[in-house]
Motif scaffolding. Structure first.
Motif, PDB file in Angstrom:
ATOM      1  N   PRO A  37       0.814  -1.295  -0.029  1.00 47.60           N
ATOM      2  CA  PRO A  37      -0.275  -0.048  -0.070  1.00 47.60           C
ATOM      3  C   PRO A  37       0.966   1.352  -0.062  1.00 47.60           C
ATOM      4  N   GLY A  38       0.307   2.133  -0.670  1.00 49.69           N
ATOM      5  CA  GLY A  38       1.035   3.547  -0.905  1.00 49.69           C
ATOM      6  C   GLY A  38       2.124   3.510  -2.143  1.00 49.69           C
ATOM      7  N   ARG A  40       3.497   4.214  -5.533  1.00 44.90           N
ATOM      8  CA  ARG A  40       2.984   4.921  -6.600  1.00 44.90           C
ATOM      9  C   ARG A  40       3.218   4.104  -7.870  1.00 44.90           C
ATOM     10  N   VAL A  60      -5.763   3.106  -6.915  1.00 47.30           N
ATOM     11  CA  VAL A  60      -6.590   4.093  -6.812  1.00 47.30           C
ATOM     12  C   VAL A  60      -6.301   4.748  -8.270  1.00 47.30           C
ATOM     13  N   ALA A  72      -9.348  11.167  -6.240  1.00 51.29           N
ATOM     14  CA  ALA A  72      -9.287   9.955  -6.934  1.00 51.29           C
ATOM     15  C   ALA A  72     -10.448   9.908  -7.893  1.00 51.29           C
ATOM     16  N   SER A  75     -11.411   2.954  -8.477  1.00 53.88           N
ATOM     17  CA  SER A  75     -10.472   1.988  -7.904  1.00 53.88           C
ATOM     18  C   SER A  75     -10.800   0.902  -8.992  1.00 53.88           C
ATOM     19  N   THR A  98      -2.260   4.907  -7.619  1.00 54.36           N
ATOM     20  CA  THR A  98      -1.392   4.529  -6.307  1.00 54.36           C
ATOM     21  C   THR A  98      -2.217   3.342  -5.692  1.00 54.36           C
ATOM     22  N   VAL A 100      -3.515   0.849  -2.906  1.00 55.02           N
ATOM     23  CA  VAL A 100      -3.951   1.069  -1.401  1.00 55.02           C
ATOM     24  C   VAL A 100      -4.313  -0.210  -0.831  1.00 55.02           C
ATOM     25  N   SER A 101      -4.041  -1.182  -1.232  1.00 55.94           N
ATOM     26  CA  SER A 101      -3.969  -2.331  -0.352  1.00 55.94           C
ATOM     27  C   SER A 101      -2.973  -3.403  -0.868  1.00 55.94           C
TER      28      SER A 101
END
Length: 156
Positions: A37-38, A40, A60, A72, A75, A98, A100-101
């Protein structure tokens, strides 16, 4: 790419219209990668040199909105394609994305994919249909979101 990743491609409804031979060719220009997560994946305006087929997790898609920063847009989850800008010149990302999970994806080399599609018109045609179907689905989701925002302006 390992045969396990080819098995991943063989099992994806997104690629069901491709022959096993075409999926094997796709696997040959791809890698299977894990993302935290996070992470890019790409920035709006930079070179679009790959695309992702998510196997698990979520990313996202976002857009730079002047005066508002990143917003955003949508998703993308398991079984979905992320990144289309590689297809058309000038091969630059129109959005950013990016993770996100925790996410696992098949990462496809876009330059090699264009070469495969150019060399095999049947593959090129089938890939075009897959991209158009994904685009229509994304446009429908955007339309629904815009209608929702219009009817519930303070709710989001």
């Amino acid at each position: 790419m390992s045969s396990a990743a080819l098995t991943d491609l063989d099992g994806l409804p997104l690629l069901a219209s491709l022959s096993h031979t075409h999926r094997a060719a796709l696997a040959g220009i791809s890698t299977r990668e894990d993302f935290d997560p996070g992470t890019r994946l790409f920035e709006q305006g930079t070179s679009a040199d790959r695309c992702w087929i998510l196997l698990k997790g979520c990313a996202v898609v976002d857009s730079d909105a002047p005066g508002h920063g990143r917003m955003a847009v949508q998703s993308v989850g398991p079984g979905e394609l992320l990144g289309w800008s590689w297809l058309l010149p000038p091969h630059r990302w129109h959005f950013g994305a990016t993770v996100v999970s925790p996410t696992t994806a098949v990462v496809v080399d876009a330059s090699e994919l264009r070469k495969l599609a150019d060399a095999d018109p049947v593959l090129g045609y089938r890939l075009s249909l897959i991209l158009v179907e994904a685009l229509v689905s994304r446009l429908q989701a955007t339309r629904i979101r815009l209608i929702d925002l219009h009817h519930n302006p303070g709710g989001h």
